[in-house]
Scaffold this active site. Structure first.
Site, mmCIF file in Angstrom:
data_model
loop_
_atom_site.group_PDB
_atom_site.id
_atom_site.type_symbol
_atom_site.label_atom_id
_atom_site.label_comp_id
_atom_site.label_asym_id
_atom_site.label_seq_id
_atom_site.Cartn_x
_atom_site.Cartn_y
_atom_site.Cartn_z
ATOM 1 N N HIS A 138 0.839 -1.202 0.000
ATOM 2 C CA HIS A 138 0.000 0.000 0.000
ATOM 3 C C HIS A 138 0.871 1.249 0.000
ATOM 4 O O HIS A 138 2.043 1.216 0.394
ATOM 5 C CB HIS A 138 -0.913 -0.019 1.234
ATOM 6 N N ALA A 139 0.297 2.343 -0.416
ATOM 7 C CA ALA A 139 1.045 3.598 -0.560
ATOM 8 C C ALA A 139 1.662 4.083 0.748
ATOM 9 O O ALA A 139 2.614 4.872 0.730
ATOM 10 C CB ALA A 139 0.136 4.681 -1.133
ATOM 11 N N THR A 140 1.151 3.611 1.891
ATOM 12 C CA THR A 140 1.708 4.028 3.178
ATOM 13 C C THR A 140 2.954 3.245 3.570
ATOM 14 O O THR A 140 3.580 3.565 4.586
ATOM 15 C CB THR A 140 0.657 3.862 4.288
ATOM 16 N N LYS A 141 3.320 2.233 2.785
ATOM 17 C CA LYS A 141 4.470 1.397 3.125
ATOM 18 C C LYS A 141 5.742 1.946 2.461
ATOM 19 O O LYS A 141 5.687 2.623 1.440
ATOM 20 C CB LYS A 141 4.230 -0.044 2.668
ATOM 21 N N VAL A 142 6.888 1.609 3.057
ATOM 22 C CA VAL A 142 8.166 2.088 2.527
ATOM 23 C C VAL A 142 8.370 1.591 1.099
ATOM 24 O O VAL A 142 8.756 2.336 0.207
ATOM 25 C CB VAL A 142 9.331 1.634 3.431
#
Length: 227
Positions: free
Chosen positions: A187-191
């Site tokens: 997901h976009a929130t992951k590094v």
């Protein structure tokens, strides 16, 4: 006599053409996941990530997102009854259990790592317990050896929510090698992200095959569906 082409041949050719087109579009839209698609049957997969090699140590099954990876992992291992997990995680961890008709049993976390505390797990085990689902919180590795000892003693499966832990290693290598399955989120929130996406790291190709059947409504081919 000229060679004839059956309707089934035409359908098969059409399907193959669509798959090639879809894969080409997928490659262009998401190079990282496209690389995983091409290598997804390779054991000990290594990703290229900003010039660094990141070992996954397993067979990778692609899933639409991390939540569905959790749901599918539970189904792949036929988990039922109760599962011990952490209360300190994104809601998808517990929801994946509830959506499979499984009762989450929460065990407190360690004050330092914020991971599931192995010292508290045994007290929560009942005759209905079938698995443990720890989370590598913020990428901090769980005490996997201690958790595995408990799992082996009570014949429990271990599924790691490794959504935060892509590329994380311990002394033995990638932490994705621990447990029966590990799930990833892109997901976009992951590094490491592909805006949306997920994966299950499997120990072998047979497990990946079951996961592929589950995520594709049981379809094996044009004419075969499995339960």
């Amino acid at each position: 006599m000229a060679n004839s082409t059956s309707n089934l041949d035409l359908i098969t050719q059409s399907q193959a053409s669509k798959e090639v087109t879809a894969n080409a579009m997928f490659d262009a839209a998401s190079p990282a996941m496209a690389f995983a698609r091409r290598q997804s049957t390779t054991s000990g997969l290594t990703w290229g990530y900003y010039g660094a090699n990141i070992s996954v140590d397993g067979v990778l099954a692609q899933i639409a997102n991390g939540t569905l990876a959790l749901v599918t992992a539970l189904q792949a291992l036929r988990i039922t009854g109760e599962v011990i997990t952490t209360p300190y995680s994104f809601m998808a961890t517990a929801h994946s259990l509830l959506w499979n008709g499984i009762k989450p049993v929460f065990v407190d976390v360690e004050s330092g790592s914020l991971n599931l505390d192995p010292a508290r797990i045994e007290a929560a085990i009942t005759p209905q317990t079938t698995a443990i689902m720890p989370v590598h919180c913020y990428g901090n590795p769980c005490q996997s050896e201690a958790i595995q000892r408990i799992a082996d003693t009570y014949n429990l499966k271990v599924i790691y929510d490794a959504a935060h832990a892509f590329g994380v290693r311990d002394a033995g290598g990638s932490i994705l090698r621990h447990g029966d399955l590990s799930i990833l989120s892109f997901h976009a929130t992951k590094v490491f992200n592909t805006f949306e996406g997920g994966a299950i790291v499997c120990p072998d190709a047979k497990t990946k095959e079951r996961i592929d059947h589950l995520k594709n409504f049981g379809f094996v081919g044009e004419t075969t569906v499995v339960a």
